[in-house]
Design an enzyme around this catalytic site. Structure first.
Site, mmCIF file in Angstrom:
data_model
loop_
_atom_site.group_PDB
_atom_site.id
_atom_site.type_symbol
_atom_site.label_atom_id
_atom_site.label_comp_id
_atom_site.label_asym_id
_atom_site.label_seq_id
_atom_site.Cartn_x
_atom_site.Cartn_y
_atom_site.Cartn_z
ATOM 1 N N GLY A 1 1.896 -1.144 10.467
ATOM 2 C CA GLY A 1 1.403 -2.508 10.474
ATOM 3 C C GLY A 1 1.477 -3.198 11.815
ATOM 4 N N SER B 1 2.554 -9.250 -2.315
ATOM 5 C CA SER B 1 1.287 -8.769 -1.768
ATOM 6 C C SER B 1 0.241 -9.866 -1.909
ATOM 7 C CB SER B 1 0.821 -7.504 -2.496
ATOM 8 O OG SER B 1 -0.372 -7.010 -1.933
ATOM 9 N N PRO C 1 13.851 10.144 12.779
ATOM 10 C CA PRO C 1 12.918 10.902 11.937
ATOM 11 C C PRO C 1 12.945 10.505 10.462
ATOM 12 C CG PRO C 1 14.788 12.272 12.571
ATOM 13 C CD PRO C 1 14.875 11.026 13.391
ATOM 14 N N THR D 1 0.835 -1.212 0.000
ATOM 15 C CA THR D 1 0.000 0.000 0.000
ATOM 16 C C THR D 1 0.859 1.247 0.000
ATOM 17 O OG1 THR D 1 -1.817 -1.108 1.133
ATOM 18 C CG2 THR D 1 -1.726 1.287 1.321
ATOM 19 N N TYR E 1 10.162 5.312 9.189
ATOM 20 C CA TYR E 1 8.758 5.149 9.527
ATOM 21 C C TYR E 1 8.463 3.656 9.687
ATOM 22 C CZ TYR E 1 8.142 10.034 8.071
ATOM 23 O OH TYR E 1 8.226 11.397 7.964
ATOM 24 N N THR F 1 9.249 6.720 13.502
ATOM 25 C CA THR F 1 9.911 6.075 14.625
ATOM 26 C C THR F 1 10.778 7.083 15.375
ATOM 27 O OG1 THR F 1 11.931 5.442 13.437
ATOM 28 C CG2 THR F 1 10.013 3.975 13.218
ATOM 29 N N ASN G 1 -3.258 -12.408 3.317
ATOM 30 C CA ASN G 1 -2.997 -13.378 4.385
ATOM 31 C C ASN G 1 -4.254 -13.675 5.210
ATOM 32 O OD1 ASN G 1 -2.966 -10.867 5.568
ATOM 33 N ND2 ASN G 1 -0.958 -11.077 6.511
ATOM 34 N N CYS G 2 -5.218 -12.763 5.219
ATOM 35 C CA CYS G 2 -6.476 -13.046 5.916
ATOM 36 C C CYS G 2 -7.273 -14.146 5.226
ATOM 37 C CB CYS G 2 -7.328 -11.778 6.011
ATOM 38 S SG CYS G 2 -6.565 -10.463 6.984
#
Length: 573
Positions: free
Chosen positions: A296, A53, A290, A29, A293, A287, A56-57
């Site tokens: 999830g 991609s 700076p 995404t 990032y 995080t 997984n659900c």
């Protein structure tokens, strides 16, 4: 939470090199969003697995045959991402180290072992979570499996396709229940072992109870409040020894006891982590570095109801976090407002869903709350096929702000939980639920939707029009402290009632109220709660102070683990 207005944002795009570690929901995404924002940016997506991609659900549902084609699980392929978005996608490639000072990552090509460095201006981590593997003797048995990715799915499916006839599933959360259902669809004998005394730990016990009934109804053997202490080989099969002393043998074991953040790379880089290993991020998904990032399942986010840190390993939040992180990287003033943990699970013909805080969490944190239960048909009672669902609504005792909700039933659960999640996000009170205008036609709902009814019942409680006593207050030790009146009809009473209850049908209350004993507090009930409410209004007018047993006999039976439903139709609504 107040409504936010969208305004046109003028921002300057700066050509960047963005490196993304991990695909699936968050990473893929993020990569697609980054390209839409900046056509000139260099975007590198590094994924350790073969698929960049995948859904997984959906893995359990391919095992069970509901998703027959394996290829249907591929949300996007590496070639598709490269062709559509001009991305540099590298599968079977692993980032082994982050050099924060140099702003580069060490990369290993898993196909040939080649190692190299890759520079970045911004780095986004989307490593996800990995299954918790308990330190059990024999846990490395070749027929003991976890389910996180496509190879895991293929392994389990092959065991089933090759003739496995029985399975032990350890863990009764989302993955565990989905695997149980899928294996039963393949006609395996399935045993579920859960450490807690209920399945679905995010639900309150009485809401989880119908799921347990449904599991048993479909032939699943439950060992609740028990644990596997060891696995061992038994002539090629797996023997599981339980703490209770029971020994089980099956053709395969699926470990689904939970997940933990896959944050080893972040830890080695010196990024701030929680005690449980989640990556600490700010409202921009940034995080402690700076330039880095994270999104999830591996990150810590904010619970907007309780205002505390939490982890929500769900695909929906991961997608939103990815969009927000990339927006911030490319200069947009995007902020993540937290995760309610809105979730839903299907167990054969029953669905359960939750959003916001549960009663268990509120009690554990000492947060004041009130609660109501509503049992109503998922559509108009006079239209054929109406099925009763239960809503449990939790709200503040002063202004009625909604704190959480849970819904369980055979149909209509998804619609109601989404409305209630939206209400919590908007900062609604129970009075707002009374005013909601929701779609109505007999096949779909009722003129007064169950969500509206939940608002009415909660509003009655806040306004003092109705007082409740709860089923847990009427256990064996305390039930005798009350005079309990059953206002249903004699046939209903004979079919099952609360021990010690006095029968006085609603139609007799006006004339027979003087015969009600006055030496103890008075509690009334019916099947769902509505007739008892009418009776309490009558008795209040006579000067008595009766309480309605919240949620009626249906809720009482769920709380006290008597899962045989009383005689009921949707007509009581």
């Amino acid at each position: 939470m107040t409504a936010r207005r969208l305004v046109r944002v003028e921002y300057r795009i700066v050509s960047k090199k963005l490196v993304i570690v991990g695909g699936v929901a968050g990473g893929a995404t993020a990569a697609a969003r980054a390209r839409r924002l900046d056509e000139s940016a260099e975007i590198v997506l590094i994924e350790r697995g073969r698929e960049v991609s995948f859904a997984n659900c959906g893995l359990p549902y391919h095992i069970g045959g509901e998703i027959p084609r394996r290829s249907a699980l591929f949300v996007q392929t590496a070639d598709g991402l490269m062709e559509r978005f001009a991305l540099d996608v590298r599968t079977r490639t692993e980032v082994t180290r982050i050099d924060r000072a140099a702003r580069q990552v060490q990369v290993r090509d898993l196909t040939d072992g080649r190692e190299y460095t890759e520079a970045y201006e911004a780095l986004l981590l989307s490593p996800g979570a990995i299954p918790v593997i308990p330190p059990l003797p024999g846990v490395d048995h070749p027929r003991a499996c976890t389910l996180r990715n496509m190879p895991d799915m293929d392994r389990i499916k092959k065991l089933v396709d090759d003739g496995a006839r029985s399975a032990i599933v350890i863990g009764g959360g989302f993955i565990g229940l989905e695997v149980v259902e899928s294996l039963r669809r393949r006609d395996l004998d399935v045993t579920l072992v859960e450490l807690l005394p209920q399945v679905m730990p995010n639900l309150d016990p009485e809401v989880a109870a119908p799921l347990q009934t449904e599991l048993r109804r479909h032939g699943v053997t439950l060992h609740l409040a028990d644990a596997v202490t060891a696995l061992a080989d038994d002539s090629g099969r797996v023997r599981a020894q339980l703490k209770s002393g029971t020994a089980l043998t099956a053709d395969l074991v699926v470990l689904a006891v939970g997940v933990r953040p896959e944050s080893d790379l972040a830890r080695a880089a010196g990024l701030e982590l929680t005690e449980r290993g989640a990556i600490v991020v700010d409202e921009h998904m940034r995080t402690s570095d700076p330039h880095i990032y994270a999104v999830g399942d591996a990150v810590q986010v904010r619970d907007p109801v309780l205002g505390e840190p939490t982890q929500v390993p769900l695909a929906g939040p991961a997608n939103r976090q990815a969009r927000i992180a990339v927006d911030h990287i490319f200069g947009r003033p995007a902020r993540y407002h937290g995760a309610l943990g809105t979730s839903i699970v299907r167990v054969f013909n029953v669905t359960a869903a939750a959003t916001g805080a549960s009663e268990k969490r509120l009690r554990a944190r000492g947060v004041p709350f009130r609660k109501v239960y509503v049992h109503r048909g998922h559509h108009a009672g006079y239209f054929p096929g109406a099925q009763v669902l239960m809503i449990k609504l939790l709200f503040t005792p002063d202004d009625g702000r909604i704190l959480g909700a849970q819904v369980v039933g055979p149909a209509g659960v998804d619609k109601r939980i989404d409305v209630l999640a939206t209400a919590i996000h908007a900062g609604f009170t129970v009075a707002d639920l009374e005013d909601l205008e929701l779609a109505y036609a007999p096949p779909y709902g009722a003129a007064k939707d169950p969500v509206n009814i939940a608002g009415y019942v909660a509003g009655n409680a806040l306004r003092g029009d109705e007082d409740f006593v709860y089923a847990e207050e009427l256990d064996d030790a305390r039930r005798g402290d009350w005079t309990i009146i059953d206002v249903r009809e004699p046939a209903e009473y004979q079919a099952g009632h609360i021990p010690g209850a006095i029968l006085m049908p609603l139609g007799q209350v006006r004339e027979g109220w003087e015969d009600i004993p006055r030496d103890k507090p008075l509690a009334l009930y019916c099947t769902l709660g509505q007739r008892a409410y009418y009776a309490t209004r009558i008795l209040r007018a006579k000067g008595l102070r009766p309480r309605n047993i919240a949620g009626g006999l249906l809720t009482y039976n769920l709380v006290h683990a008597n899962h045989t439903p009383p005689t009921s139709t949707c007509r009581e609504m």
